[in-house]
Design a protein around this motif. Structure first.
Motif, mmCIF file in Angstrom:
data_model
loop_
_atom_site.group_PDB
_atom_site.id
_atom_site.type_symbol
_atom_site.label_atom_id
_atom_site.label_comp_id
_atom_site.label_asym_id
_atom_site.label_seq_id
_atom_site.Cartn_x
_atom_site.Cartn_y
_atom_site.Cartn_z
ATOM 1 N N LYS A 229 0.822 -1.457 0.246
ATOM 2 C CA LYS A 229 -0.326 -0.208 0.253
ATOM 3 C C LYS A 229 1.165 1.129 0.268
ATOM 4 C CE LYS A 229 -3.863 -2.282 2.531
ATOM 5 N NZ LYS A 229 -4.599 -1.656 3.255
ATOM 6 N N VAL A 230 0.576 2.460 -1.398
ATOM 7 C CA VAL A 230 1.516 3.864 -0.783
ATOM 8 C C VAL A 230 0.540 5.185 -0.596
ATOM 9 C CG1 VAL A 230 2.767 4.757 -2.104
ATOM 10 C CG2 VAL A 230 2.575 1.875 -3.238
ATOM 11 N N LYS A 231 0.849 5.405 0.496
ATOM 12 C CA LYS A 231 -0.491 6.694 0.790
ATOM 13 C C LYS A 231 0.506 7.459 0.130
ATOM 14 C CE LYS A 231 -2.220 9.096 4.263
ATOM 15 N NZ LYS A 231 -1.825 9.295 5.607
ATOM 16 N N ILE A 232 -0.473 8.272 -0.773
ATOM 17 C CA ILE A 232 -0.387 9.187 -2.141
ATOM 18 C C ILE A 232 -0.375 10.600 -1.554
ATOM 19 C CG2 ILE A 232 -0.174 10.225 -4.072
ATOM 20 C CD1 ILE A 232 0.854 7.950 -4.672
ATOM 21 N N PRO A 233 0.417 11.695 -0.876
ATOM 22 C CA PRO A 233 -0.068 12.515 0.154
ATOM 23 C C PRO A 233 -0.706 13.414 -0.848
ATOM 24 C CG PRO A 233 2.403 12.909 -0.746
ATOM 25 C CD PRO A 233 1.974 11.211 -1.260
ATOM 26 N N ALA A 234 -1.949 14.258 -0.061
ATOM 27 C CA ALA A 234 -2.635 15.293 -1.354
ATOM 28 C C ALA A 234 -1.367 16.233 -1.361
ATOM 29 C CB ALA A 234 -3.699 16.179 0.043
ATOM 30 N N GLY A 235 -1.745 17.364 -2.567
ATOM 31 C CA GLY A 235 -0.999 18.155 -3.218
ATOM 32 C C GLY A 235 0.030 17.688 -4.064
ATOM 33 N N ILE A 236 0.313 16.208 -4.044
ATOM 34 C CA ILE A 236 2.473 15.763 -4.952
ATOM 35 C C ILE A 236 1.599 15.915 -6.571
ATOM 36 C CG2 ILE A 236 1.178 13.814 -5.491
ATOM 37 C CD1 ILE A 236 3.699 12.485 -5.043
ATOM 38 N N ASP A 237 2.796 16.180 -6.755
ATOM 39 C CA ASP A 237 3.026 17.080 -8.699
ATOM 40 C C ASP A 237 3.776 15.822 -9.074
ATOM 41 O OD1 ASP A 237 3.078 18.819 -10.219
ATOM 42 O OD2 ASP A 237 4.093 19.874 -9.463
ATOM 43 N N ASP A 238 3.170 16.149 -10.529
ATOM 44 C CA ASP A 238 3.564 15.510 -11.051
ATOM 45 C C ASP A 238 5.393 15.274 -11.934
ATOM 46 O OD1 ASP A 238 3.287 13.580 -13.796
ATOM 47 O OD2 ASP A 238 4.212 15.521 -14.725
ATOM 48 N N GLY A 239 5.869 14.274 -11.731
ATOM 49 C CA GLY A 239 6.742 13.812 -11.684
ATOM 50 C C GLY A 239 8.221 13.952 -10.212
ATOM 51 N N LEU A 320 -9.876 32.622 -6.032
ATOM 52 C CA LEU A 320 -10.450 31.915 -5.326
ATOM 53 C C LEU A 320 -9.811 31.022 -4.089
ATOM 54 C CD1 LEU A 320 -13.586 29.939 -7.438
ATOM 55 C CD2 LEU A 320 -13.566 32.475 -6.288
ATOM 56 N N SER A 321 -9.722 31.968 -2.930
ATOM 57 C CA SER A 321 -9.240 31.579 -1.910
ATOM 58 C C SER A 321 -9.169 30.080 -1.585
ATOM 59 C CB SER A 321 -8.710 32.219 -0.745
ATOM 60 O OG SER A 321 -8.042 32.879 -1.530
ATOM 61 N N GLY A 322 -7.773 29.208 -0.803
ATOM 62 C CA GLY A 322 -8.793 27.785 -0.093
ATOM 63 C C GLY A 322 -9.120 27.017 -1.259
ATOM 64 N N HIS A 323 -9.533 27.227 -2.412
ATOM 65 C CA HIS A 323 -9.965 25.803 -3.575
ATOM 66 C C HIS A 323 -8.522 25.659 -4.776
ATOM 67 C CE1 HIS A 323 -13.927 26.227 -2.210
ATOM 68 N NE2 HIS A 323 -13.494 27.745 -2.270
ATOM 69 N N GLY A 324 -7.044 25.403 -3.913
ATOM 70 C CA GLY A 324 -6.209 25.466 -5.344
ATOM 71 C C GLY A 324 -5.391 24.187 -4.436
ATOM 72 N N VAL A 325 -4.072 23.731 -4.755
ATOM 73 C CA VAL A 325 -3.387 23.076 -4.257
ATOM 74 C C VAL A 325 -2.981 22.373 -3.037
ATOM 75 C CG1 VAL A 325 -0.996 20.861 -5.020
ATOM 76 C CG2 VAL A 325 -2.723 22.119 -6.147
ATOM 77 N N PRO A 326 -3.975 21.480 -2.167
ATOM 78 C CA PRO A 326 -2.612 21.468 -0.311
ATOM 79 C C PRO A 326 -1.371 21.416 -0.649
ATOM 80 C CG PRO A 326 -4.199 19.581 -0.956
ATOM 81 C CD PRO A 326 -4.375 20.728 -2.866
ATOM 82 N N HIS A 327 -0.948 22.776 1.005
ATOM 83 C CA HIS A 327 0.495 22.443 0.633
ATOM 84 C C HIS A 327 1.311 21.115 2.110
ATOM 85 C CE1 HIS A 327 -0.158 27.249 0.445
ATOM 86 N NE2 HIS A 327 0.515 26.483 0.263
ATOM 87 N N LEU A 328 2.237 20.021 0.571
ATOM 88 C CA LEU A 328 2.340 19.319 1.238
ATOM 89 C C LEU A 328 3.222 19.343 2.456
ATOM 90 C CD1 LEU A 328 4.627 17.679 -1.474
ATOM 91 C CD2 LEU A 328 2.454 16.679 -0.842
ATOM 92 N N ARG A 329 3.534 20.517 3.291
ATOM 93 C CA ARG A 329 4.684 20.632 4.859
ATOM 94 C C ARG A 329 3.639 21.289 5.910
ATOM 95 N NH1 ARG A 329 8.659 19.285 0.830
ATOM 96 N NH2 ARG A 329 9.620 17.932 0.855
ATOM 97 N N ARG A 330 2.094 21.772 4.685
ATOM 98 C CA ARG A 330 1.368 22.795 6.028
ATOM 99 C C ARG A 330 0.350 22.884 5.597
ATOM 100 N NH1 ARG A 330 3.880 26.227 2.237
ATOM 101 N NH2 ARG A 330 2.545 27.688 1.663
ATOM 102 N N ASP A 331 -1.160 22.708 6.779
ATOM 103 C CA ASP A 331 -2.183 22.633 6.516
ATOM 104 C C ASP A 331 -3.282 23.883 6.121
ATOM 105 O OD1 ASP A 331 -4.709 21.549 7.197
ATOM 106 O OD2 ASP A 331 -5.222 22.152 9.418
ATOM 107 N N SER A 332 -2.271 24.492 4.862
ATOM 108 C CA SER A 332 -3.678 24.981 3.775
ATOM 109 C C SER A 332 -3.273 24.720 2.464
ATOM 110 C CB SER A 332 -2.202 26.642 3.605
ATOM 111 O OG SER A 332 -1.684 26.441 3.659
ATOM 112 N N ARG A 333 -3.980 25.461 1.649
ATOM 113 C CA ARG A 333 -4.072 25.191 0.630
ATOM 114 C C ARG A 333 -3.624 27.005 -0.544
ATOM 115 N NH1 ARG A 333 -9.921 22.090 -0.936
ATOM 116 N NH2 ARG A 333 -9.025 22.264 -2.670
#
Length: 369
Positions: A229-239, A320-333
């Motif tokens: 099982k591989v846990k893919i974190p939110a906000g991961i990018d291509d490559g 539109l604030s807060g509707h983008g990509v989640p940051h990998l190292r902090r709890d914000s988007r």
């Protein structure tokens, strides 16, 4: 003491080709090697220094133009004089020299003279494994748990990777008598050379099983299908690449290799991504742009209503604030940036044309700014 001309040292003309330089160097290096009866350490260093300069096109050009001063050798302390005479030459190191003769012969021999070793220990770590996972745009944004099914070398459950049949033990290797090394004699142009190499029987361990495992036959591993099982974190990018430590191939009596998961993200039909931003376009009519309106905007979180103020120009960006990509190292988007495109009609009815002409006339007389 002044230095001799490098071309004279190698016995070639100034216009000598690369092949002629190499042949001359080989001949002189063999002749003057300190371990030969005809050896001369000073000349051997001089030959190596000359070849080091002349084999390099840029160094050779500087030497031809400025002489020894052009290659840092005016004082007599250049490459080959003082300290390690082969520093920077063909990958040489303080422990063993590798001469770049290009034929795998003389280089190996000279390497052995100066402590180089042809021995290689057996594998101490399992093979790393690389796989690729395809994600949808939304999976990369919000994260997902992905399951891989891989056929890998796994630790033998019968001997627990020890290679020894349970109930048996290890004994001293009969070949190397526990030393882990064997002495090999090579006949060369310089005579017989002794070289210490890793014992082929025990792989350098000095011990072998009294009885090898009857399941893995002494390998310590068995091929096995593994679900990972591989846990893919939110906000991961291509490559991006995720490393799973010790989830690669196993080996007996060694460390398991790592698993590297390379991420590929499929393109979205509407959204594009730039860092932590999501970008999209929304089209409105010129009337809505002039009068202002509210539009429903598609985001990764669903439909969001956005106000477009009166007088909006085509190409204007809205955030539109807060509707983008989640940051990998902090709890914000990040934000979702919406570019508004004002559509200009290409065909007008007679009535529409009359109304626009009336509007233009009013603006011309200063009734609208």
């Amino acid at each position: 003491m002044s230095k001799r001309d490098y071309y004279e040292v190698l016995g070639v003309s100034k216009g000598a080709s690369d092949d002629e330089l190499k042949k001359a160097f080989r001949k002189a290096a063999v002749k003057y090697h300190p371990d030969k009866d005809t050896g001369d350490e000073a000349k051997f260093k001089e030959v190596n220094e000359a070849y080091e300069v002349l084999k390099d096109k840029q160094k050779r050009q500087r030497y031809d133009q400025f002489g020894h001063a052009g290659v840092g050798g005016a004082s007599g302390n250049g490459a080959g004089y003082g300290g390690n005479p082969f520093e920077g030459f063909g990958g040489a190191s303080s422990q063993g020299f590798e001469f770049n003769f290009g034929d795998g012969g003389l280089g190996d021999i000279f390497g052995q003279f100066f402590g180089g070793s042809q021995s290689t220990r057996g594998p101490q770590r399992g093979r790393d494994v690389e796989v690729e996972i395809q994600l949808s745009f939304e999976e990369a944004i919000f994260g997902v748990e992905h399951q891989l099914s891989l056929d890998l070398e796994a630790i033998c459950e019968h001997c627990d990777g020890s290679t020894v049949e349970p109930g048996s033990s290890m004994k001293t290797c009969d070949t190397c008598k526990g030393a882990g090394q064997q002495t090999r004699v090579m006949n060369t142009m310089f005579g017989a050379i002794q070289q210490a190499v890793t014992c082929e029987t025990c792989g350098g361990k000095g011990k072998i099983p009294e009885k090898v495992c009857t399941v893995c036959h002494g390998r310590g591993t068995k091929r096995k299908k593994q679900d990972i099982k591989v846990k893919i974190p939110a906000g991961i990018d291509d490559g991006s690449t995720i490393r799973l430590k010790e989830r690669g191939e196993a080996i007996g009596n060694g460390q398991t290799g790592d698993l590297y998961v390379h991420i590929r993200v499929k393109a979205h039909k509407k959204f594009t991504r730039e860092g932590d931003l999501i970008l999209s376009d929304e089209h409105i009519s010129m009337v809505d742009a002039a009068l202002g309106t509210e539009i429903d905007v598609e985001t990764v979180d669903g439909i969001v209503t956005m106000k477009v103020p009166a007088g909006t120009q085509s190409g204007t960006d809205f955030k539109l604030s807060g509707h983008g990509v989640p940051h990998l190292r902090r709890d914000s988007r990040g934000a979702h940036i919406v570019q508004v495109i004002v559509d200009i009609p290409t065909k007008l009815s007679k009535k529409q044309k009359e109304l626009l002409e009336q509007f233009a006339s009013l603006k011309k007389h200063g009734l609208f700014s």
